[in-house]
Scaffold this active site. Structure first.
Site, PDB file in Angstrom:
ATOM      1  N   LYS A  33       0.829  -1.213   0.000  1.00 26.61           N
ATOM      2  CA  LYS A  33       0.000   0.000   0.000  1.00 26.61           C
ATOM      3  C   LYS A  33       0.860   1.258   0.000  1.00 26.61           C
ATOM      4  O   LYS A  33       0.633   2.178  -0.769  1.00 26.61           O
ATOM      5  CB  LYS A  33      -0.905   0.057   1.245  1.00 26.61           C
ATOM      6  N   ARG A  78      -0.307  -9.070  13.216  1.00 30.51           N
ATOM      7  CA  ARG A  78      -0.893  -7.992  12.396  1.00 30.51           C
ATOM      8  C   ARG A  78      -1.794  -8.565  11.310  1.00 30.51           C
ATOM      9  O   ARG A  78      -2.815  -7.976  10.972  1.00 30.51           O
ATOM     10  CB  ARG A  78       0.223  -7.137  11.777  1.00 30.51           C
ATOM     11  N   ARG A 133      11.701  -2.319  10.869  1.00 38.79           N
ATOM     12  CA  ARG A 133      10.713  -1.795  11.816  1.00 38.79           C
ATOM     13  C   ARG A 133      10.489  -2.772  12.966  1.00 38.79           C
ATOM     14  O   ARG A 133      10.497  -3.977  12.759  1.00 38.79           O
ATOM     15  CB  ARG A 133       9.381  -1.550  11.091  1.00 38.79           C
TER      16      ARG A 133
HETATM   17  P1  AP5 Z   1       4.953  -1.618   1.769  1.00 38.84           P
HETATM   18  O1  AP5 Z   1       4.604  -0.759   0.605  1.00 38.84           O
HETATM   19  O2  AP5 Z   1       5.812  -1.037   2.845  1.00 38.84           O
HETATM   20  O3  AP5 Z   1       3.636  -2.299   2.358  1.00 38.84           O
HETATM   21  P2  AP5 Z   1       2.436  -1.684   3.172  1.00 38.84           P
HETATM   22  O4  AP5 Z   1       1.198  -2.364   2.671  1.00 38.84           O
HETATM   23  O5  AP5 Z   1       2.456  -0.199   3.159  1.00 38.84           O
HETATM   24  O6  AP5 Z   1       2.832  -2.269   4.582  1.00 38.84           O
HETATM   25  P3  AP5 Z   1       2.795  -1.648   6.030  1.00 38.84           P
HETATM   26  O7  AP5 Z   1       3.417  -2.680   6.946  1.00 38.84           O
HETATM   27  O8  AP5 Z   1       3.383  -0.288   6.082  1.00 38.84           O
HETATM   28  O9  AP5 Z   1       1.311  -1.635   6.264  1.00 38.84           O
HETATM   29  P4  AP5 Z   1       0.629  -1.678   7.558  1.00 38.84           P
HETATM   30  O10 AP5 Z   1      -0.723  -1.416   7.074  1.00 38.84           O
HETATM   31  O11 AP5 Z   1       0.722  -2.876   8.421  1.00 38.84           O
HETATM   32  O12 AP5 Z   1       1.466  -0.629   8.428  1.00 38.84           O
HETATM   33  P5  AP5 Z   1       1.192   0.872   8.796  1.00 38.84           P
HETATM   34  O13 AP5 Z   1       2.450   1.595   8.724  1.00 38.84           O
HETATM   35  O14 AP5 Z   1      -0.011   1.392   8.080  1.00 38.84           O
HETATM   36  O15 AP5 Z   1       5.633  -2.953   1.199  1.00 38.84           O
HETATM   37  C1  AP5 Z   1       6.111  -3.967   2.064  1.00 38.84           C
HETATM   38  C2  AP5 Z   1       7.477  -4.466   1.552  1.00 38.84           C
HETATM   39  O16 AP5 Z   1       7.277  -5.180   0.329  1.00 38.84           O
HETATM   40  C3  AP5 Z   1       8.468  -3.335   1.245  1.00 38.84           C
HETATM   41  O17 AP5 Z   1       9.740  -3.758   1.585  1.00 38.84           O
HETATM   42  C4  AP5 Z   1       8.318  -3.131  -0.286  1.00 38.84           C
HETATM   43  O18 AP5 Z   1       9.520  -2.644  -0.849  1.00 38.84           O
HETATM   44  C5  AP5 Z   1       7.996  -4.532  -0.742  1.00 38.84           C
HETATM   45  N1  AP5 Z   1       7.076  -4.542  -1.884  1.00 38.84           N
HETATM   46  C6  AP5 Z   1       5.994  -3.732  -2.083  1.00 38.84           C
HETATM   47  N2  AP5 Z   1       5.365  -4.052  -3.233  1.00 38.84           N
HETATM   48  C7  AP5 Z   1       6.047  -5.111  -3.759  1.00 38.84           C
HETATM   49  C8  AP5 Z   1       5.876  -5.904  -4.934  1.00 38.84           C
HETATM   50  N3  AP5 Z   1       4.874  -5.671  -5.791  1.00 38.84           N
HETATM   51  N4  AP5 Z   1       6.768  -6.891  -5.141  1.00 38.84           N
HETATM   52  C9  AP5 Z   1       7.791  -7.134  -4.281  1.00 38.84           C
HETATM   53  N5  AP5 Z   1       8.010  -6.417  -3.138  1.00 38.84           N
HETATM   54  C10 AP5 Z   1       7.140  -5.415  -2.893  1.00 38.84           C
HETATM   55  O19 AP5 Z   1       0.744   0.694  10.323  1.00 38.84           O
HETATM   56  C11 AP5 Z   1       1.621   0.236  11.314  1.00 38.84           C
HETATM   57  C12 AP5 Z   1       0.880   0.161  12.627  1.00 38.84           C
HETATM   58  O20 AP5 Z   1       0.383   1.470  12.977  1.00 38.84           O
HETATM   59  C13 AP5 Z   1      -0.360  -0.737  12.653  1.00 38.84           C
HETATM   60  O21 AP5 Z   1      -0.044  -2.081  12.894  1.00 38.84           O
HETATM   61  C14 AP5 Z   1      -1.164  -0.083  13.785  1.00 38.84           C
HETATM   62  O22 AP5 Z   1      -0.682  -0.469  15.048  1.00 38.84           O
HETATM   63  C15 AP5 Z   1      -0.888   1.400  13.601  1.00 38.84           C
HETATM   64  N6  AP5 Z   1      -1.887   2.070  12.734  1.00 38.84           N
HETATM   65  C16 AP5 Z   1      -1.654   2.683  11.531  1.00 38.84           C
HETATM   66  N7  AP5 Z   1      -2.796   3.180  11.026  1.00 38.84           N
HETATM   67  C17 AP5 Z   1      -3.761   2.876  11.923  1.00 38.84           C
HETATM   68  C18 AP5 Z   1      -5.168   3.114  11.950  1.00 38.84           C
HETATM   69  N8  AP5 Z   1      -5.811   3.727  10.961  1.00 38.84           N
HETATM   70  N9  AP5 Z   1      -5.861   2.672  13.027  1.00 38.84           N
HETATM   71  C19 AP5 Z   1      -5.252   2.023  14.030  1.00 38.84           C
HETATM   72  N10 AP5 Z   1      -3.929   1.769  14.061  1.00 38.84           N
HETATM   73  C20 AP5 Z   1      -3.187   2.183  13.021  1.00 38.84           C
END
Ligand code: AP5
Length: 214
Positions: A13, A171, A160
């Site tokens: 994402k 998660r 992270r």
């Molecule tokens: P990446 O693009 O980083 O994936 P992502 O979907 O953004 O993953 P996140 O872990 O950031 O999502 P998340 O939703 O768990 O975390 P967030 O920060 O929102 O890609 C992942 C990896 O794969 C990278 O290394 C990338 O290079 C690679 N990649 C990408 N696309 C690829 C492809 N096509 N092919 C190969 N490799 C690829 O949230 C973290 C924490 O914050 C949550 O757990 C929660 O505790 C809190 N939080 C955040 N928002 C909220 C909310 N709205 N409500 C409550 N808690 C929240």
């Protein structure tokens, strides 16, 4: 254009949201990045968020909704935005829908980046993040020019805290229980679009630009 990115943790994402933001000239608003910046700066919000994030749990809705509703009303978001990581629960989605209705606005697209759980754990172990500017890399699929260093700002890259395998599994469970229902929610609103997130980074982005238009 007002866009929501849906998908499991690690589905890509954030990677795609940054590309959308650059191409369409709209801000990328990531609640995860906002929380991580607050943790790094030692704010009260950061201290509260960290206790949940480190366990792979969601930060309570009341700490996220107001923050996002305020952010989307900032001047740089007047022509739209791409929301990454929000909404993540049905109450958050309802809060956003209500706030947008009051502003006479609505979401145009909810893009679900679909990746099976099996692929996720591998991706997360290889992810490296810049906690200064929010850039994300992968040691194999999207490596930085210089190992361990952010291309954008020169900061040291880190694994992270919540990317450890046991936390990733937690998660994923939380995603299936609390976030996946949003797929039906936005499908019901007629704005859901699904892309195959297992393809390579540029192919995923092509699928998205086909949906959003050039
Ligand atoms: P990446 O693009 O980083 O994936 P992502 O979907 O953004 O993953 P996140 O872990 O950031 O999502 P998340 O939703 O768990 O975390 P967030 O920060 O929102 O890609 C992942 C990896 O794969 C990278 O290394 C990338 O290079 C690679 N990649 C990408 N696309 C690829 C492809 N096509 N092919 C190969 N490799 C690829 O949230 C973290 C924490 O914050 C949550 O757990 C929660 O505790 C809190 N939080 C955040 N928002 C909220 C909310 N709205 N409500 C409550 N808690 C929240």
């Amino acid at each position: 254009m007002k866009i929501i990115m849906l998908g499991a943790p690690g589905a890509g994402k954030g990677t795609q949201a940054k590309k959308i933001a650059a191409k369409y000239g709209i801000p990328h608003i990531s609640t995860g990045d906002i929380f991580r910046a607050n943790i790094k700066n030692g704010t009260e919000l950061g201290k509260k968020a960290k206790t949940y994030m480190d366990q792979g749990l969601l930060v309570p809705d009341e700490l996220t909704c107001d923050l996002v509703v305020d952010r989307i009303q900032q001047p740089d978001a007047v022509n739209g935005y791409v929301l990454d990581g929000f909404p993540r629960t049905i109450p958050q989605a309802e809060c956003l829908t209500d706030a947008l209705e009051k502003l006479g606005s609505k979401i145009d697209y909810a893009i679900d980046v679909n990746v099976p759980d099996e692929n996720i754990v591998t991706r997360m172990g290889g992810r490296r993040a810049c906690l200064k500017c929010g850039a994300t890399y992968h040691i194999v699929y999207a490596a930085p020019a210089k190992e361990g260093i952010c291309d954008t700002c020169g900061e040291k890259l880190v694994l992270r805290d919540d990317d450890k395998p046991e936390t990733v599994q937690k998660r994923l469970n939380v995603y299936h229980e609390q976030t996946q229902p949003l797929i039906d929610y936005y499908s019901g609103k007629g704005v859901l679009r699904t892309v195959d997130g297992t393809r390579d980074l540029d192919e995923v982005f092509s699928q998205i630009t086909e949906i959003l238009g050039e």
